[in-house]
Design a protein around this motif. Structure first.
Motif, short mmCIF file in Angstrom:
data_model
loop_
_atom_site.label_atom_id
_atom_site.label_comp_id
_atom_site.label_asym_id
_atom_site.label_seq_id
_atom_site.Cartn_x
_atom_site.Cartn_y
_atom_site.Cartn_z
N ALA A 34 0.84 -1.21 0.00
CA ALA A 34 0.00 0.00 0.00
C ALA A 34 0.87 1.26 0.00
CB ALA A 34 -0.93 -0.01 1.21
N LYS A 35 1.95 1.23 0.79
CA LYS A 35 2.85 2.38 0.87
C LYS A 35 3.55 2.61 -0.47
CE LYS A 35 6.68 4.25 3.59
NZ LYS A 35 7.62 3.99 4.73
N ILE A 64 2.44 1.85 -3.45
CA ILE A 64 1.47 2.36 -4.43
C ILE A 64 1.16 3.84 -4.16
CG2 ILE A 64 -0.90 2.17 -5.28
CD1 ILE A 64 -0.70 -0.86 -4.73
N ASN A 65 0.82 4.13 -2.91
CA ASN A 65 0.40 5.50 -2.57
C ASN A 65 1.55 6.49 -2.68
OD1 ASN A 65 -2.17 4.52 -2.03
ND2 ASN A 65 -1.77 4.26 0.16
N GLY A 66 2.77 6.03 -2.44
CA GLY A 66 3.92 6.94 -2.45
C GLY A 66 4.59 7.09 -3.79
N ASN A 111 2.01 8.14 -9.58
CA ASN A 111 0.72 7.48 -9.29
C ASN A 111 -0.35 8.04 -10.22
OD1 ASN A 111 -1.94 7.03 -8.02
ND2 ASN A 111 -0.77 6.19 -6.33
N THR A 151 -5.64 4.84 -5.07
CA THR A 151 -5.33 4.84 -3.64
C THR A 151 -5.48 3.42 -3.10
OG1 THR A 151 -6.10 7.11 -3.35
CG2 THR A 151 -5.96 5.74 -1.37
N ALA A 152 -4.44 2.94 -2.43
CA ALA A 152 -4.48 1.62 -1.78
C ALA A 152 -4.77 1.81 -0.31
CB ALA A 152 -3.14 0.91 -1.97
N SER A 153 -5.71 1.03 0.22
CA SER A 153 -6.05 1.13 1.64
C SER A 153 -6.26 -0.26 2.21
CB SER A 153 -7.30 1.99 1.83
OG SER A 153 -8.37 1.52 1.04
N LEU A 188 -8.17 -1.28 -3.64
CA LEU A 188 -7.69 -0.25 -4.55
C LEU A 188 -8.88 0.58 -5.01
CD1 LEU A 188 -5.15 -2.19 -6.84
CD2 LEU A 188 -4.67 -0.79 -4.81
N ASP A 216 -9.23 7.40 -7.93
CA ASP A 216 -9.52 8.72 -7.35
C ASP A 216 -10.61 9.45 -8.10
OD1 ASP A 216 -7.52 8.17 -5.57
OD2 ASP A 216 -6.01 9.41 -6.56
#
Length: 437
Positions: free
Chosen positions: A145-146, A148-150, A154, A158-160, A172, A175
């Motif tokens: 997740a980190k 992907i989001n970082g 991108n 957003t990965a959560s 996933l 946005d």
């Protein structure tokens, strides 16, 4: 014999030196008072013109002019409708087939172990833009997740991590909504992220679909978002809820908001009358019971008042202010006839928008005319402020010269009366010796 030894040289020097500069100080005080009054008047004029410009610009915003419109919907909460001055009176039927939504997928079988065992490069693509994730560099769901989001590039995903029933799942989310913003995986995709049995679609990537008229018979329009701003001129639709297949189309009524339009007109009238009143006070000749204004006789300010008056009485495409319920009294101040305005709005509200808010409308012309006075580089007020500063420096120099003249006179008189006092004291002493006192 009179005892002249009691003369006070300092008092005499102060009095006589004061007499020497009295006329000059009086003249300087008058000039300083006049300059202060002119500076204050110029500051008041600048504030008044700035306030008037602010009012004009507030009444001439893009798609938000003098004409105020409103909308009503037959069924509440399905669609939010906002209108601008460009909206035209009419009734529209609208059927909301579906709302736009963003793509969201969850991976039931993806665990920390599955991530740590993955290798290679996995790509995530949205609307033609991609990122590559090095699966060899991550060993947990949180790490993935980190990564992907970082990612700097991108594409809008957003990965959560979602925790349900004691299990941690990765989700996933795109946005942006719309079919074109669907999430696509490629490259070395872990099995837990490609097995259809373990991939759960939370929300489909889809466009909003509406029909202008009846579903199937009217005009179909799609959008990647739930906002339709170009479907009807001057009208923005925000979809809130889709309709059932058996429901009838929503009825949207667009009309003129007469009360709010009257308020807009009143704002203009008040702003103009305030400007006119201020100009009248600042340039008053002082005849009769009125005081003379600090800027009386100023040709530039008189021209401003004349220019405003001419623009107010201008004719554009056969129209003038009287046809919108405006008239001026003997002093040039405006008043509004609400009934006459209402009649014009009922007949052709578009004329109001064109006359006041058009590309060459009254508000724009008035606003433009203020550049001559408010320009920070070569405006009348800017130049006048510089003139006043120079005048202020001249008066300061004159004050210094008067002070120097006073000091010189004081020292001269002090020296003379000190010598006189000494002579008197000697004469009194001599008289005492001969018994003449």
């Amino acid at each position: 014999m009179t005892d002249f030894s009691s003369i006070d040289p300092q008092s005499m020097a102060t009095q006589l030196a004061g007499f020497d500069v009295q006329a000059l100080q009086k003249q300087l005080k008058t000039q300083q008072g006049t300059l202060t009054a002119q500076k204050n008047a110029l500051r008041a004029l600048k504030t008044t013109l700035s306030d008037f410009r602010t009012a004009l610009q507030g009444l001439n915003k893009t798609n938000a002019g003098m004409l105020k419109t409103s909308a009503s919907v037959s069924v509440e909460n399905r669609v939010s409708v906002t209108t601008t001055s460009e909206a035209r009176k009419g009734t529209y039927n609208l059927f909301v087939e579906q709302l736009a939504s963003s793509h969201q997928v969850a991976f039931d079988s993806l665990t920390d172990d599955a991530v740590s065992q993955a290798s290679g490069s996995m790509s995530i693509t949205i609307n033609g833009k991609s990122i590559d994730v090095d699966m060899d560099s991550v060993d947990s769901l949180a790490g993935l997740a980190k990564a992907i989001n970082g990612a700097q590039d991108n594409p809008g995903v957003t990965a959560s991590l979602v925790r349900t029933g004691g299990q941690v799942r990765m989700m996933l989310s795109s946005d942006k909504s719309g079919a074109e913003n669907a999430i696509q995986l490629g490259g070395s995709v872990p099995a837990a992220m490609s097995d259809s049995a373990s991939v759960r679609t939370i929300s489909r990537a889809q466009d909003a679909v509406v029909w202008l008229g009846e579903k199937g018979n009217g005009l179909q329009v799609t959008s990647s978002t739930n906002t339709f701003s170009n479907l009807i001129d001057g009208v923005t639709l925000e979809l809130n809820q889709a309709q059932g297949a058996a429901e009838t189309p929503l009825r949207i009524d667009i009309g003129v908001d007469t009360k709010q339009t009257e308020e807009q007109m009143k704002t203009f009238v008040d702003a103009y009358n305030k400007l006119l009143g201020a100009l009248g006070t600042l340039t008053a000749s002082g005849s009769g019971s009125t005081e003379r204004g600090a800027l009386a006789g100023d040709a530039s300010i008189s021209n401003l008042r004349r220019d405003m008056n001419q623009m107010l009485r201008s004719v554009s495409e056969g129209l003038d202010i009287t046809q919108f319920g405006l008239s001026a009294d003997k002093d040039g101040k405006l008043k509004l006839d609400n009934d006459k305005l209402a009649d014009m709005l009922a007949e052709d509200p578009g004329k109001l928008n064109g006359f006041f808010n058009g590309s060459n409308g009254l508000l724009r012309k008035m606003d433009k005319s203020l550049d001559k006075y408010l320009s920070v580089t070569d405006g009348v007020i800017k130049n006048r402020e510089e003139t006043f500063r120079r005048r202020e420096n001249e008066l300061t120099d004159r004050s210094d010269k008067i002070t120097t003249r006073y000091d010189n006179a004081y020292n001269r008189y002090l020296s003379q009366f000190t010598r006189l006092q000494s002579v008197m004291q000697q004469m009194n002493s001599t008289a005492n010796m001969f018994g003449l006192v």
